[in-house]
Design a protein around this motif. Structure first.
Motif, short mmCIF file in Angstrom:
data_model
loop_
_atom_site.label_atom_id
_atom_site.label_comp_id
_atom_site.label_asym_id
_atom_site.label_seq_id
_atom_site.Cartn_x
_atom_site.Cartn_y
_atom_site.Cartn_z
N ARG A 78 0.82 -1.22 0.00
CA ARG A 78 0.00 0.00 0.00
C ARG A 78 0.86 1.27 0.00
NH1 ARG A 78 -4.46 -0.11 4.52
NH2 ARG A 78 -2.80 -1.05 5.74
N ALA A 79 2.02 1.22 0.67
CA ALA A 79 2.92 2.38 0.67
C ALA A 79 3.43 2.66 -0.74
CB ALA A 79 4.09 2.16 1.62
N GLY A 80 3.85 1.61 -1.46
CA GLY A 80 4.31 1.78 -2.83
C GLY A 80 3.21 2.30 -3.73
N ALA A 81 1.97 1.79 -3.53
CA ALA A 81 0.85 2.25 -4.34
C ALA A 81 0.53 3.72 -4.05
CB ALA A 81 -0.37 1.38 -4.06
N LEU A 82 0.65 4.12 -2.79
CA LEU A 82 0.37 5.51 -2.41
C LEU A 82 1.36 6.46 -3.08
CD1 LEU A 82 -1.34 7.36 -0.51
CD2 LEU A 82 0.50 7.10 1.16
N VAL A 83 2.64 6.09 -3.05
CA VAL A 83 3.66 6.93 -3.69
C VAL A 83 3.45 6.95 -5.20
CG1 VAL A 83 6.12 7.15 -4.17
CG2 VAL A 83 5.35 6.61 -1.86
N ARG A 93 9.29 10.88 -7.37
CA ARG A 93 9.05 9.87 -8.39
C ARG A 93 9.03 8.48 -7.75
NH1 ARG A 93 13.49 10.14 -12.65
NH2 ARG A 93 12.14 8.57 -13.62
N ARG A 94 8.14 7.63 -8.25
CA ARG A 94 8.05 6.28 -7.70
C ARG A 94 9.36 5.53 -7.92
NH1 ARG A 94 6.04 1.05 -8.98
NH2 ARG A 94 4.94 0.13 -7.21
N GLU A 95 10.03 5.79 -9.03
CA GLU A 95 11.30 5.13 -9.30
C GLU A 95 12.33 5.49 -8.23
OE1 GLU A 95 13.34 6.47 -12.78
OE2 GLU A 95 14.42 4.59 -13.03
N THR A 96 12.37 6.77 -7.87
CA THR A 96 13.28 7.20 -6.81
C THR A 96 12.95 6.52 -5.50
OG1 THR A 96 13.53 9.36 -7.87
CG2 THR A 96 14.14 9.21 -5.55
N TYR A 97 11.67 6.43 -5.19
CA TYR A 97 11.22 5.78 -3.96
C TYR A 97 11.64 4.31 -3.93
CZ TYR A 97 7.89 3.96 -0.50
OH TYR A 97 7.31 3.34 0.56
N LEU A 98 11.45 3.60 -5.04
CA LEU A 98 11.79 2.19 -5.09
C LEU A 98 13.29 1.97 -4.97
CD1 LEU A 98 9.38 0.86 -7.86
CD2 LEU A 98 9.17 0.62 -5.38
N ARG A 99 14.06 2.85 -5.58
CA ARG A 99 15.51 2.67 -5.53
C ARG A 99 16.06 2.94 -4.14
NH1 ARG A 99 16.85 5.15 -11.54
NH2 ARG A 99 16.84 3.14 -12.59
N PHE A 100 15.52 3.94 -3.47
CA PHE A 100 15.94 4.16 -2.09
C PHE A 100 15.45 3.02 -1.20
CE2 PHE A 100 17.56 8.50 -2.45
CZ PHE A 100 18.49 8.50 -1.43
#
Length: 207
Positions: A78-83, A93-100
């Motif tokens: 749900r956190a990934g979906a929210l971002v 950006r979701r890509e930045t979020y996933l990489r961190f």
């Protein structure tokens, strides 16, 4: 906004803490502008400057814990979906979020520290730390150290400019331009590293 800022500044250290906490939730004004202003207007001496550093560091860390707690409640999916849905509105950006998030999996202490030096990421990445159920104590300590270093730089710069009020806009603009250049260079370096590291798997699938 200016009236609220003036009212908060009139509350002394408590107002400074409220501003530092609020900036973590909604970064308006940006932290470097806020901290420069506090250093210039609320630090008549080194003792006051030290007190400002302590209260703003604690408040910034508390703001990060707010997002950490939200991440714990949401979980990774749900956190990934929210971002993914709302991140573009806060320049995350979701890509930045996933990489961190992938960096958190590899070395969560270093990632928590470095996150405090990346615009926008420093505000909202604790969601990922909470969603991944990272140990709270190491997260808090690394985040506090990063926040202290970040806050200290701008508070000291503002303190150094306190006697140059007549040329304040020019001085502030120059410092912000240098900070922006450093942030861009840091972010470019991260992107170069990320090209060699694939995002963490499992964020789009149920836990």
């Amino acid at each position: 906004m200016s009236d609220l800022l003036s009212a908060a500044l009139g509350l002394g250290l408590f107002g400074a803490a409220c501003l530092a906490f609020t900036e973590k939730i909604l970064p308006v004004p940006p932290s470097h502008v806020l901290l420069l202003l506090l250093g210039m207007t609320r630090a008549p001496d080194l003792a006051a400057l030290g007190s400002l550093l302590v209260v703003t560091t604690l408040a910034s860390t508390a703001g990060c814990l707010f997002w950490y707690a939200l991440g714990v409640r949401l979980g990774p999916v749900r956190a990934g979906a929210l971002v993914g849905r709302f991140g573009r509105y806060i320049f995350l950006r979701r890509e930045t979020y996933l990489r961190f998030s992938a960096a958190y999996r590899r070395n969560h202490i270093r990632a928590s520290l470095l996150a405090q030096f990346v615009p926008t990421v420093r505000n909202y990445l604790p969601i990922a730390a909470g969603a991944l159920r990272l140990p709270a104590l190491p997260f808090v300590l690394a985040t506090m150290l990063g926040a202290m270093l970040w806050n200290a730089g701008f508070l000291v710069a503002g303190y150094a400019m306190r006697d140059s009020v007549h040329d304040l806009p020019t001085v502030a603009f120059r410092i912000m331009a240098v900070v922006l250049a450093l942030e861009v260079a840091f972010f470019i370096g991260l992107r170069s590293h990320w090209r060699r590291v694939r995002p963490a798997k499992g964020w789009n699938s149920p836990a």
